[in-house]
Enzyme design. Structure first.
Site, PDB file in Angstrom:
ATOM      1  CG  HIS A 162      -3.616   8.885  64.925  1.00 50.74           C
ATOM      2  ND1 HIS A 162      -4.255   9.034  66.124  1.00 50.74           N
ATOM      3  CD2 HIS A 162      -4.278   7.907  64.251  1.00 50.74           C
ATOM      4  CE1 HIS A 162      -5.266   8.170  66.187  1.00 50.74           C
ATOM      5  NE2 HIS A 162      -5.294   7.482  65.062  1.00 50.74           N
ATOM      6  CD  GLU A 211     -10.088   9.364  70.900  1.00 49.69           C
ATOM      7  OE1 GLU A 211     -10.670   9.019  69.851  1.00 49.69           O
ATOM      8  OE2 GLU A 211     -10.138   8.717  71.950  1.00 49.69           O
ATOM      9  N   GLY A 223      -4.547   5.648  68.308  1.00 47.44           N
ATOM     10  CA  GLY A 223      -3.513   6.597  68.719  1.00 47.44           C
ATOM     11  C   GLY A 223      -2.304   5.905  69.310  1.00 47.44           C
TER      12      GLY A 223
END
Length: 277
Positions: A162, A211, A223
């Site tokens: 991320h 995503e 996330g």
């Protein structure tokens, strides 16, 4: 193929009980069932399988057929599925994923799971383990050039990669335009999930997510965990954070001493069905 469609904060997947049936080509099946016009419509496919390491295994595929390491909203739905559909009577479960074994704690009301708390494991901050091309031991508030603009990013892996980008106006962003440029940026060897976040107060952050392999979704559990960890690292929030996503809120807590991230949120059954592949 028998299936159950489930969603966690609008992050929806098609679930298949692989304790009872096999899926021959999971990647192609994921692409077909995820199509919102010619298929069932979902952000991907999740197979619930036997495991020799945990109570169950979760195999997660994105809408484009690529395999994902972990899905926070998806694993909460796995917890609800295995309890509600009688595969277990445990309220504490272990689930094997490509991102490691995760531990789930189920809250049950009237015989059905209402909330799931997930021990998401450690926040991984080393650049080579995320992975992200960078110098130093962490990527916190670093500049990133995308489409001729400079953004500030903080990178975290929650079993999947991320990049958290802080912006002034989350809702005004054109993610369809900018999301792919982040996802496929050269600094991310395995592509990246990108969270665009705005801090509302010391305990609340709002976000939208692009995503990897699926595009913008209404929610992303890993996330939300990454946003909470990034916000704490940057000194923006306390160690317990409510993360507001398009699909609803998740409660995230980071125990920094033990380096464990806990996520609590809902999981819902949409419908059961059968599809000919």
């Amino acid at each position: 193929m028998k299936f159950t469609k489930m969603q966690g904060l609008g992050n929806d997947y098609v679930y298949v009980n692989c304790m009872e049936q096999m899926v021959e080509d999971a990647a192609e099946t994921a692409r077909r069932v995820s199509d919102r016009h010619f298929g069932i419509g979902s952000d991907g496919l999740i197979l619930i399988c036997p495991s020799d390491k945990a109570d169950f295994e979760m195999r997660m595929y994105n809408a484009d057929g690529s395999r994902g390491e972990m899905c926070g909203n998806g694993i909460r739905c796995v917890g609800k599925y295995v309890y509600d559909y009688g595969l277990t009577d445990k309220t504490s479960l272990s689930v094997e994923t490509l991102g490691g074994i995760k531990h789930l704690f189920l809250e049950v009301e009237d015989g059905k799971v209402s909330l799931v708390k997930v021990d998401m494991g450690p926040a991984i901050l080393e650049p080579e383990k995320i992975p992200v091309t960078a110098e130093g031991s962490r990527v916190v508030d670093e500049p990133l050039q995308v489409d001729g603009k400079t953004f500030r990013m903080t990178c975290v892996s929650m079993g999947n990669p991320h990049a958290v980008i802080y912006v002034d106006d989350v809702q005004g962003m054109d993610l369809e335009k900018t999301g792919p440029s982040f996802e496929n940026h050269e600094r991310f060897p395995n592509r990246i999930n990108t969270e665009f976040a705005h801090v509302l107060d010391r305990n609340t952050v709002e976000m939208r997510v692009w995503e990897r392999g699926s595009g913008e979704t209404l929610a992303c559990g890993t996330g939300a965990c990454a946003v909470a960890v990034a916000s704490i690292l940057n000194g923006y929030t306390e160690d317990q954070v409510t993360v507001r996503l398009l699909g609803g809120d998740l409660k995230i807590e980071w125990d920094r001493e033990a380096n464990k991230v806990y996520m609590t949120g809902p999981a819902e059954v949409v419908f059961d069905g059968e599809i000919r592949l």
